[in-house]
Write a protein that holds these residues in place. Structure first.
Motif, PDB file in Angstrom:
ATOM      1  N   ASP A 340      45.429  30.422  10.454  1.00  0.00           N
ATOM      2  CA  ASP A 340      45.325  31.144  11.672  1.00  0.00           C
ATOM      3  C   ASP A 340      46.063  32.473  11.753  1.00  0.00           C
ATOM      4  OD1 ASP A 340      44.019  28.885  12.812  1.00  0.00           O
ATOM      5  OD2 ASP A 340      45.640  27.991  13.883  1.00  0.00           O
ATOM      6  N   ARG A 341      45.295  33.370  12.244  1.00  0.00           N
ATOM      7  CA  ARG A 341      46.131  34.556  12.147  1.00  0.00           C
ATOM      8  C   ARG A 341      46.344  35.314  13.727  1.00  0.00           C
ATOM      9  NH1 ARG A 341      45.000  39.559   7.944  1.00  0.00           N
ATOM     10  NH2 ARG A 341      45.538  37.756   6.703  1.00  0.00           N
ATOM     11  N   GLU A 342      47.605  35.510  13.931  1.00  0.00           N
ATOM     12  CA  GLU A 342      47.719  36.086  15.211  1.00  0.00           C
ATOM     13  C   GLU A 342      47.826  37.524  15.255  1.00  0.00           C
ATOM     14  OE1 GLU A 342      52.244  36.611  17.118  1.00  0.00           O
ATOM     15  OE2 GLU A 342      51.363  34.539  17.572  1.00  0.00           O
ATOM     16  N   MET A 343      47.062  38.128  16.260  1.00  0.00           N
ATOM     17  CA  MET A 343      46.760  39.473  16.373  1.00  0.00           C
ATOM     18  C   MET A 343      47.090  39.845  17.782  1.00  0.00           C
ATOM     19  SD  MET A 343      43.099  40.001  14.440  1.00  0.00           S
ATOM     20  CE  MET A 343      43.133  39.556  12.591  1.00  0.00           C
ATOM     21  N   THR A 344      47.284  41.239  17.758  1.00  0.00           N
ATOM     22  CA  THR A 344      47.735  41.588  19.335  1.00  0.00           C
ATOM     23  C   THR A 344      46.887  42.893  19.924  1.00  0.00           C
ATOM     24  OG1 THR A 344      49.364  43.189  18.353  1.00  0.00           O
ATOM     25  CG2 THR A 344      49.959  40.865  18.907  1.00  0.00           C
ATOM     26  N   GLY A 345      46.887  43.276  21.116  1.00  0.00           N
ATOM     27  CA  GLY A 345      46.478  44.550  21.536  1.00  0.00           C
ATOM     28  C   GLY A 345      47.366  45.704  21.141  1.00  0.00           C
ATOM     29  N   ILE A 346      46.859  46.987  21.598  1.00  0.00           N
ATOM     30  CA  ILE A 346      47.375  48.064  21.028  1.00  0.00           C
ATOM     31  C   ILE A 346      48.940  48.107  21.551  1.00  0.00           C
ATOM     32  CG2 ILE A 346      45.528  49.223  20.745  1.00  0.00           C
ATOM     33  CD1 ILE A 346      46.107  51.068  22.930  1.00  0.00           C
ATOM     34  N   ASN A 347      49.003  47.502  22.705  1.00  0.00           N
ATOM     35  CA  ASN A 347      50.646  47.281  23.310  1.00  0.00           C
ATOM     36  C   ASN A 347      51.411  45.901  23.153  1.00  0.00           C
ATOM     37  OD1 ASN A 347      50.449  49.982  24.931  1.00  0.00           O
ATOM     38  ND2 ASN A 347      48.690  48.779  25.765  1.00  0.00           N
ATOM     39  N   GLY A 348      50.752  45.235  22.086  1.00  0.00           N
ATOM     40  CA  GLY A 348      51.470  44.059  21.614  1.00  0.00           C
ATOM     41  C   GLY A 348      51.107  42.792  22.551  1.00  0.00           C
ATOM     42  N   GLY A 349      50.279  42.931  23.109  1.00  0.00           N
ATOM     43  CA  GLY A 349      49.694  41.653  24.118  1.00  0.00           C
ATOM     44  C   GLY A 349      48.933  40.796  23.249  1.00  0.00           C
ATOM     45  N   LYS A 350      48.986  39.300  23.421  1.00  0.00           N
ATOM     46  CA  LYS A 350      48.353  38.344  22.594  1.00  0.00           C
ATOM     47  C   LYS A 350      46.953  37.993  23.479  1.00  0.00           C
ATOM     48  CE  LYS A 350      52.620  36.860  20.380  1.00  0.00           C
ATOM     49  NZ  LYS A 350      53.463  35.639  20.162  1.00  0.00           N
ATOM     50  N   THR A 351      46.846  38.340  24.657  1.00  0.00           N
ATOM     51  CA  THR A 351      45.561  38.024  25.276  1.00  0.00           C
ATOM     52  C   THR A 351      45.311  39.166  26.197  1.00  0.00           C
ATOM     53  OG1 THR A 351      46.823  36.986  27.331  1.00  0.00           O
ATOM     54  CG2 THR A 351      46.269  35.400  25.269  1.00  0.00           C
ATOM     55  N   VAL A 352      44.005  38.981  26.721  1.00  0.00           N
ATOM     56  CA  VAL A 352      43.521  40.041  27.698  1.00  0.00           C
ATOM     57  C   VAL A 352      42.709  39.095  28.918  1.00  0.00           C
ATOM     58  CG1 VAL A 352      43.450  42.116  26.344  1.00  0.00           C
ATOM     59  CG2 VAL A 352      41.466  40.468  26.438  1.00  0.00           C
ATOM     60  N   MET A 353      42.548  39.666  29.890  1.00  0.00           N
ATOM     61  CA  MET A 353      41.694  39.198  31.007  1.00  0.00           C
ATOM     62  C   MET A 353      40.472  39.958  31.278  1.00  0.00           C
ATOM     63  SD  MET A 353      43.973  37.172  33.809  1.00  0.00           S
ATOM     64  CE  MET A 353      42.717  36.272  34.656  1.00  0.00           C
ATOM     65  N   THR A 354      39.448  39.253  31.651  1.00  0.00           N
ATOM     66  CA  THR A 354      38.368  39.906  32.036  1.00  0.00           C
ATOM     67  C   THR A 354      37.368  39.123  33.138  1.00  0.00           C
ATOM     68  OG1 THR A 354      36.157  41.021  31.189  1.00  0.00           O
ATOM     69  CG2 THR A 354      36.687  38.818  30.164  1.00  0.00           C
ATOM     70  N   GLY A 355      36.604  39.508  33.725  1.00  0.00           N
ATOM     71  CA  GLY A 355      35.614  38.698  34.523  1.00  0.00           C
ATOM     72  C   GLY A 355      35.918  39.100  36.227  1.00  0.00           C
ATOM     73  N   PHE A 356      36.595  40.403  36.430  1.00  0.00           N
ATOM     74  CA  PHE A 356      36.579  40.771  37.843  1.00  0.00           C
ATOM     75  C   PHE A 356      35.710  41.583  38.199  1.00  0.00           C
ATOM     76  CE2 PHE A 356      40.728  39.505  36.276  1.00  0.00           C
ATOM     77  CZ  PHE A 356      41.087  38.622  37.175  1.00  0.00           C
ATOM     78  N   GLY A 357      34.224  41.067  38.224  1.00  0.00           N
ATOM     79  CA  GLY A 357      33.080  41.881  38.863  1.00  0.00           C
ATOM     80  C   GLY A 357      33.262  41.661  40.389  1.00  0.00           C
ATOM     81  N   HIS A 358      32.240  42.231  40.811  1.00  0.00           N
ATOM     82  CA  HIS A 358      32.115  42.524  42.265  1.00  0.00           C
ATOM     83  C   HIS A 358      31.935  41.216  42.872  1.00  0.00           C
ATOM     84  CE1 HIS A 358      27.670  41.914  42.507  1.00  0.00           C
ATOM     85  NE2 HIS A 358      27.764  42.497  41.538  1.00  0.00           N
ATOM     86  N   GLY A 359      31.339  40.007  42.061  1.00  0.00           N
ATOM     87  CA  GLY A 359      31.205  38.626  42.742  1.00  0.00           C
ATOM     88  C   GLY A 359      32.460  38.078  42.959  1.00  0.00           C
ATOM     89  N   THR A 360      33.443  38.281  42.074  1.00  0.00           N
ATOM     90  CA  THR A 360      34.917  37.722  42.044  1.00  0.00           C
ATOM     91  C   THR A 360      35.660  38.459  43.232  1.00  0.00           C
ATOM     92  OG1 THR A 360      34.885  36.701  39.840  1.00  0.00           O
ATOM     93  CG2 THR A 360      36.947  37.418  40.733  1.00  0.00           C
ATOM     94  N   VAL A 361      35.690  39.890  42.963  1.00  0.00           N
ATOM     95  CA  VAL A 361      36.758  40.555  43.754  1.00  0.00           C
ATOM     96  C   VAL A 361      36.211  40.556  45.198  1.00  0.00           C
ATOM     97  CG1 VAL A 361      37.455  42.962  44.326  1.00  0.00           C
ATOM     98  CG2 VAL A 361      37.202  42.144  41.975  1.00  0.00           C
ATOM     99  N   LEU A 362      34.744  40.764  45.548  1.00  0.00           N
ATOM    100  CA  LEU A 362      34.588  40.568  46.891  1.00  0.00           C
ATOM    101  C   LEU A 362      34.537  39.203  47.562  1.00  0.00           C
ATOM    102  CD1 LEU A 362      31.334  42.904  46.821  1.00  0.00           C
ATOM    103  CD2 LEU A 362      33.645  43.479  47.645  1.00  0.00           C
ATOM    104  N   GLY A 363      34.575  38.142  46.526  1.00  0.00           N
ATOM    105  CA  GLY A 363      34.915  36.892  46.908  1.00  0.00           C
ATOM    106  C   GLY A 363      36.427  36.641  47.442  1.00  0.00           C
ATOM    107  N   VAL A 364      37.432  37.556  47.280  1.00  0.00           N
ATOM    108  CA  VAL A 364      38.546  37.483  47.883  1.00  0.00           C
ATOM    109  C   VAL A 364      38.813  38.845  48.602  1.00  0.00           C
ATOM    110  CG1 VAL A 364      39.522  35.782  45.872  1.00  0.00           C
ATOM    111  CG2 VAL A 364      39.652  38.511  45.685  1.00  0.00           C
ATOM    112  N   ALA A 365      37.747  39.385  49.187  1.00  0.00           N
ATOM    113  CA  ALA A 365      37.851  40.571  49.861  1.00  0.00           C
ATOM    114  C   ALA A 365      38.892  40.516  51.076  1.00  0.00           C
ATOM    115  CB  ALA A 365      36.206  40.965  50.408  1.00  0.00           C
ATOM    116  N   ASP A 366      38.632  39.334  51.701  1.00  0.00           N
ATOM    117  CA  ASP A 366      39.598  39.290  52.857  1.00  0.00           C
ATOM    118  C   ASP A 366      41.058  39.399  52.560  1.00  0.00           C
ATOM    119  OD1 ASP A 366      37.710  39.205  54.550  1.00  0.00           O
ATOM    120  OD2 ASP A 366      37.802  36.861  54.804  1.00  0.00           O
ATOM    121  N   GLN A 367      41.630  38.605  51.282  1.00  0.00           N
ATOM    122  CA  GLN A 367      42.780  38.690  50.834  1.00  0.00           C
ATOM    123  C   GLN A 367      43.239  40.139  50.265  1.00  0.00           C
ATOM    124  OE1 GLN A 367      43.196  35.848  47.672  1.00  0.00           O
ATOM    125  NE2 GLN A 367      45.115  36.553  46.723  1.00  0.00           N
TER     126      GLN A 367
END
Length: 530
Positions: A340-367
Motif C-alpha cells: 500500500d502506498r500513502e499519497m497526498t494532495g499538493i497541500n499534504g491532505g490524504k483525502t478530498v471530497m466531491t459530490g456537491f452538485g446542485h442536487g445536494t446544495v439545493l437540498g440543504v438550501a434552507d440551511q
C-alpha cells in the motif's frame, strides 16, 4: 520540412500572444496545428453545405466529433486527423454530391482557409475566435451527452450556424450577438449533459475520496467521460484490479451508479499538467478518455491507452467496440505497487471530497439561506476552472487560504487541485470547500446562484458571491460566455487574459461586464470584501 504554425487558443500560448514556431507549448507540432486548421476549415465547409441541404444525425455527430478533436491536448496524431478530415469531406460529398462537377461554382460550400481568419482585422479575428473556441468547448459537452444518448436539436443546429458565421464576412455588430449566443446555447448544452449524467448515473452525493493506492494491479482512468469509466468498471469486475480516477474524473466517485463498484478505490495524483511527473514509471496503465493528454514520456509510453477522440502516435487506441482487454492485461502484467502506498494532495491532505452538485446544495438550501441570514456565512466564492503549468497559479491556493473563515468556497474542474485537499473546517455542518464536479458542472454553480438570488429577491450580481476563475482551454471559454450571457459581472480571471482578445474587445468586456485580471490574493480580497 515542418511548416510554421499559428495558434493562440489556450492559456499557455507562447509569450501570451501565440505559438508561431515549429511546435506549440502544448507539444503539438506545426504540422498537427496545420491539420487541425484544415479540419476546422472542412467543418466550416460542411456546415455551409447544410445551409440549404438536409443534414442527418451522422452529420451532427461528425460536426461534434470534429470540433472536439481540435481542443487543446486532445489529439496529437496526424494520421487520425487526416482520417477525420476525410470523414468530414465524405459527408459533405453526400450532402452536395454535384458540387465538384458544377460548371458555375458559387464557392458557398468550399472549405474555409483558416489563414483568412488568423490574418483578419484583429477585432473580427477576436470575435470569431471567441465563437470558434467557444463551440469547440461546447462540442465536448455535447459529445459526452451524445454518448449517453442525449442530444439537443437546438444545440446541434447552432454548431452549423456558428461555423458558417466564421466562414462569412461579417462586421462586429453582427458577430457580437453570436458570441453571446454561444454562451446561451452552452447553458442548454450543460443542462443537457447534467441531465444525461444524473439520469444515467444518479444524483451525486458528498463523498470522501482517498488519495492513497492499495497494493496490487490497478488502472488509472483520466479525462471526463463517465460512460468509459462505467464500461471499465464492468470489464474489471472480479479480476483483482482496482480502478483509480485522475484529474477531471475525480467527481465520478460521487455518482451512485459508479460508486457502487467496490474496486473503484480512490483518486491518483493531481491535475492534468502534473501527469508527466506523476505517471513516470507508474506500475499501471493509464486510460485517456478525453482531453488533458500531454506528450507522452518514454518512461510510461508502453502503458498509455487512448479512446474516443483522444489520439497520440504509436499509442494503443481502444475503438468503438470498447474492449478494454489490452488495458486489463497491461495492469495484470505490471502488477501495481508491492505494498500500500500513502499519497497526498499538493497541500499534504490524504483525502478530498466531491459530490456537491446542485442536487445536494439545493437540498440543504434552507440551511444555507438561514446561515446567510444569521451571519454565519458572510460570503460565497466560486474559485474554479482549469489548472495549468504557468507560474502564478499558486494564486488560487493562497486566495482560498486567505478567505474569511465564515465564507464558503464552491469549486469545480481541475483548478480545485490547487486547494481541494486543504482542511478549512465547516460552517453549520457544511464543509467550507464544496467540490461541485467537472468543468461542465458550472451548470450546478449557476443553478445554486440563481436559487440564492431568488431566495433573497435580488439578482445574481447583488449576492455576496464572487467568481474567481482560472482558465486554460476552450471549455473555459464557453463557460465564461455563458456567465456573460446571464449578465454576471465582476468576474476575476487569470492567470493571464486570453491572447485572442483584442484591446477593443477586452475593453468592451471590461466596460460592460467588469471582468478583471487577477492581481494578488490580498488585493483582490480587499476589493471584493471592501
Amino acid at each position: 520540412m515542418e511548416q510554421k504554425m499559428f495558434c493562440f487558443q489556450c492559456e499557455q500560448t507562447a509569450g501570451c500572444s501565440g505559438c508561431t514556431g515549429n511546435a506549440g507549448v502544448c507539444g503539438k507540432s506545426a504540422n498537427t496545428a496545420k491539420l487541425q486548421d484544415e479540419l476546422t476549415g472542412a467543418l466550416i465547409g460542411l456546415a455551409k453545405s447544410c445551409g440549404n441541404n438536409p443534414k442527418t444525425e451522422n452529420t451532427d455527430r461528425i460536426i461534434i466529433e470534429g470540433l472536439f478533436t481540435t481542443i487543446t491536448n486532445v489529439n496529437f496524431n496526424d494520421e487520425t486527423l487526416k482520417e477525420m478530415i476525410a470523414k468530414v469531406k465524405a459527408e459533405k460529398n453526400k450532402i452536395v454530391p454535384d458540387c465538384s462537377a458544377c460548371q458555375n461554382p458559387c464557392g458557398n460550400t468550399d472549405d474555409y482557409d483558416m489563414n483568412n481568419l488568423w490574418n483578419d482585422n484583429e477585432d473580427i479575428r477576436s470575435l470569431k475566435s471567441l465563437i470558434l473556441f467557444g463551440i469547440r468547448g461546447m462540442a465536448a459537452y455535447a459529445y459526452h451527452a451524445m454518448v449517453l444518448g442525449y442530444t439537443s436539436d437546438e444545440v446541434n443546429s447552432f454548431f452549423y450556424r456558428a461555423l458558417s458565421v466564421i466562414g462569412y464576412d461579417m462586421d462586429m455588430d453582427l458577430l457580437l450577438p453570436v458570441v453571446l449566443e454561444v454562451g446561451e446555447k452552452n447553458l442548454i448544452c450543460m443542462e443537457l449533459l447534467d441531465k444525461a449524467n444524473t439520469e444515467t448515473f444518479g444524483t451525486p452525493t458528498p463523498t470522501t475520496v482517498p488519495l492513497s493506492v492499495e497494493k496490487g494491479p490497478f488502472i488509472v482512468i483520466t479525462g471526463h467521460d463517465l460512460y468509459d469509466l462505467k464500461l471499465l468498471l464492468e470489464q474489471t469486475k472480479d479480476k483483482g484490479i482496482n480502478i483509480y480516477t485522475h484529474g477531471e474524473m475525480l467527481p465520478a466517485h460521487a455518482y451512485p451508479e459508479l460508486k457502487k463498484y467496490p474496486h473503484l478505490k480512490g483518486n491518483f495524483g493531481t491535475a492534468w499538467q502534473n501527469q508527466q511527473k506523476e505517471f513516470d514509471h507508474l506500475p499501471a496503465p493509464i486510460l485517456y478518455t478525453t482531453n488533458c493528454l500531454m506528450p507522452v514520456k518514454p518512461s510510461y509510453a508502453d502503458r498509455v491507452f487512448t479512446t474516443e477522440v483522444v489520439s497520440y502516435p504509436e499509442m494503443v487506441h481502444i475503438g468503438e467496440e470498447k474492449d478494454f482487454t489490452p488495458v486489463i492485461e497491461k495492469a495484470l502484467e505490471l502488477g501495481g505497487y508491492e505494498a500500500d502506498r500513502e499519497m497526498t494532495g499538493i497541500n499534504g491532505g490524504k483525502t478530498v471530497m466531491t459530490g456537491f452538485g446542485h442536487g445536494t446544495v439545493l437540498g440543504v438550501a434552507d440551511q444555507v439561506i438561514d446561515a446567510v441570514k444569521s451571519g454565519a456565512i458572510s460570503h460565497f466564492f466560486l474559485v474554479g476552472g482549469c489548472d495549468g503549468a504557468r507560474v502564478g497559479r499558486n494564486y488560487y491556493t493562497e486566495f482560498v487560504k486567505q478567505t474569511p473563515k465564515d465564507s464558503v468556497i464552491l469549486t469545480l474542474a481541475c483548478g480545485k487541485y490547487r486547494f481541494n485537499d486543504l482542511d478549512l473546517g465547516t460552517i453549520g455542518g457544511l464543509p467550507r470547500i464544496m467540490d461541485m464536479g467537472q468543468c461542465n458542472d458550472a451548470y450546478s454553480a449557476i443553478k445554486v446562484a440563481i436559487a440564492l438570488a431568488e431566495a433573497f429577491d435580488c439578482n445574481v450580481n447583488e449576492l455576496p458571491l464572487s467568481m474567481v476563475l482560472s482558465w486554460y482551454e476552450q471549455k473555459a471559454v464557453c463557460i465564461l460566455l455563458t456567465l456573460l450571457h446571464l449578465g454576471i459581472k465582476n468576474i476575476y480571471l487569470g492567470p493571464t487574459l486570453p491572447a485572442f482578445l483584442s484591446p477593443n474587445i477586452l475593453n468592451y468586456l471590461v466596460e460592460n461586464y467588469q471582468i478583471s485580471p487577477i492581481s494578488t490574493p490580498e488585493e483582490d480580497l480587499k476589493k471584493i470584501l471592501g
